[in-house]
Design a protein around this motif. Sequence first.
Motif, PDB file in Angstrom:
ATOM      1  N   ILE A 264       0.860  -1.186   0.000  1.00 34.24           N
ATOM      2  CA  ILE A 264       0.000   0.000   0.000  1.00 34.24           C
ATOM      3  C   ILE A 264       0.891   1.230   0.000  1.00 34.24           C
ATOM      4  O   ILE A 264       1.795   1.362   0.827  1.00 34.24           O
ATOM      5  N   PHE A 265       0.623   2.111  -0.942  1.00 38.01           N
ATOM      6  CA  PHE A 265       1.361   3.363  -1.025  1.00 38.01           C
ATOM      7  C   PHE A 265       0.406   4.463  -1.468  1.00 38.01           C
ATOM      8  O   PHE A 265      -0.325   4.310  -2.440  1.00 38.01           O
ATOM      9  N   ASP A 266       0.414   5.551  -0.719  1.00 35.32           N
ATOM     10  CA  ASP A 266      -0.398   6.715  -1.081  1.00 35.32           C
ATOM     11  C   ASP A 266      -1.867   6.332  -1.269  1.00 35.32           C
ATOM     12  O   ASP A 266      -2.518   6.732  -2.243  1.00 35.32           O
ATOM     13  N   GLN A 267      -2.394   5.551  -0.299  1.00 32.62           N
ATOM     14  CA  GLN A 267      -3.790   5.121  -0.282  1.00 32.62           C
ATOM     15  C   GLN A 267      -4.183   4.233  -1.450  1.00 32.62           C
ATOM     16  O   GLN A 267      -5.352   4.104  -1.785  1.00 32.62           O
ATOM     17  N   LYS A 268      -3.197   3.613  -2.088  1.00 26.86           N
ATOM     18  CA  LYS A 268      -3.467   2.726  -3.212  1.00 26.86           C
ATOM     19  C   LYS A 268      -2.879   1.353  -2.943  1.00 26.86           C
ATOM     20  O   LYS A 268      -1.819   1.221  -2.322  1.00 26.86           O
ATOM     21  N   LEU A 269      -3.584   0.331  -3.419  1.00 18.80           N
ATOM     22  CA  LEU A 269      -3.100  -1.037  -3.339  1.00 18.80           C
ATOM     23  C   LEU A 269      -2.290  -1.325  -4.596  1.00 18.80           C
ATOM     24  O   LEU A 269      -2.820  -1.322  -5.699  1.00 18.80           O
ATOM     25  N   ILE A 270      -1.002  -1.562  -4.409  1.00 12.22           N
ATOM     26  CA  ILE A 270      -0.079  -1.755  -5.528  1.00 12.22           C
ATOM     27  C   ILE A 270       0.247  -3.241  -5.657  1.00 12.22           C
ATOM     28  O   ILE A 270       0.596  -3.898  -4.668  1.00 12.22           O
ATOM     29  N   THR A 271       0.138  -3.771  -6.861  1.00  7.69           N
ATOM     30  CA  THR A 271       0.452  -5.171  -7.141  1.00  7.69           C
ATOM     31  C   THR A 271       1.731  -5.256  -7.970  1.00  7.69           C
ATOM     32  O   THR A 271       1.870  -4.554  -8.974  1.00  7.69           O
ATOM     33  N   THR A 272       2.664  -6.110  -7.546  1.00  2.34           N
ATOM     34  CA  THR A 272       3.895  -6.350  -8.277  1.00  2.34           C
ATOM     35  C   THR A 272       4.020  -7.843  -8.548  1.00  2.34           C
ATOM     36  O   THR A 272       3.982  -8.656  -7.611  1.00  2.34           O
ATOM     37  N   LEU A 273       4.146  -8.213  -9.823  1.00  6.43           N
ATOM     38  CA  LEU A 273       4.195  -9.623 -10.216  1.00  6.43           C
ATOM     39  C   LEU A 273       5.631 -10.134 -10.256  1.00  6.43           C
ATOM     40  O   LEU A 273       6.554  -9.409 -10.640  1.00  6.43           O
TER      41      LEU A 273
END
Length: 490
Positions: free
Chosen positions: A384-393
Amino acid sequence: MKVSVIFLIVSLFSPLLEANPGIKVKITQKALDYGKQFGIELLKQRLKKMTSEDWNGQDTYGFIGLNYKVAKIRIDNAEFPNTSLSLISGTGIKLLVKDASATASADWSVKTWLFTHSGTGTVFISGVSVTAVIKVSQSVSGHLKLLLESCEGEVGEIDIKLNQAYRWLYKYFTTFLVQPLNISLGSNLCPKLDSEIQRINEEFSQYPVQAQIDPFAIVDYSLVNSSAIFESSIDLDLKGTVYPVEKITEPPFKPTPFVLLDENNSMFYIGVSEYFFRSASLAYYTSGAFDSSAEQEERLSSYFKLTTETLNKIIPSIAHLYGEPLPVIMEITITTVPVISLHSDKSTLEFTSSMEVLAMLPNSTTQSMFTLNITAGTHANLTIFDQKLITTLCLDSFHISLVHSNVGFFEASLLDNFLSYVLQTGIIPAANAKLKDGVLLPFLDTMILMKPNVRIYQGFLLISTDVIYKAYDNQEDLDLQANTDIFFLP
């Protein structure tokens, strides 16, 4: 009073028909306590900036008729030592204010047939109490709505001090002014609270229930069930569906029920179901986000400096068809909707793609050499960064098979090392670049998430977090924020 801080947290949601949610949100008592405390500090600042309406009236004292005016009433200080927000199961929120006090300044003037005088004075108000129940419901337009279900308010004592130059007027002026002022203030407490609630509802209506993630997808955070009010939390069921921007159509699958853990240590708990990610995968696939453009293909091929001579080292038959080294282009197409799965402590994504490898001829046309089918398995790191859910594959495994060849039959496994390199250094990073913007979580942009934690369970992931409410109008607000943060951080 300014109780809107915590209510604003849930302002993005609107009701639909009863259904299983894609996202669950739990707002705990800890969040209410933070909202109450910070709201009180904001209220104090707001009161200091307010100027009340002038008072005009007539009265008699003995045989003397009085015309009086109290103007420019301004709050110098206000204290709320005993204030609480608590939850009432099945209803809403209870607001309790006890022993509140305020000091106000005002200009005054008195006119009689004998004299006319004016000056300044100080009003001391104490023993203010309010008991109110605020029901949480939904409006016809589909937004969250607050209703003042019951309210009682009263003012204890009022003491008026005139400036020293006119102390002799004290009995004349204050005796008949205290009682009507007490009645007026007491009778206006609940209407003022109701007016504030209506203002909050107006703010609710300004927030859209859908948010565009990027040029390809829109996320729907509307409320699908009525808010569930318990003694320790407010539970919200959100639709949690991602749609393609071009056309909003429901996915051909439904959310599976899931239950949040019985925890209350954080202010907020957000459960994001597997359904949410599946709808996102479908939306991006439908929108063509996974398709490679010609420009991207040339850039990828240029990055790997591919030529027919490079492939000749792996597939010797190519040398018989192309005497001179020619540039090579790889056209990659995702052929099915990527499948996302959530398991205990792990999230995975599998996708199937078609890769056509073409030679670029001297006349700038292309000639297909062979086509491969690629099935790849990845695991996803979620942050989670800057109120966003970030996905990294991250690539775990892949399997390739030969679909068609114009350069003769060859074992596709000969390309294992080559394709592994292409996937890990070209395709997966390109996918992560598209995922880098993340998905906006259902918080207002005035909220800062503090130490969010992500845990993955079977069928859903759980985000637990505290928040800080940012409302910086000036340096005083910044100083206030700094002071309150120390108290509320875990």
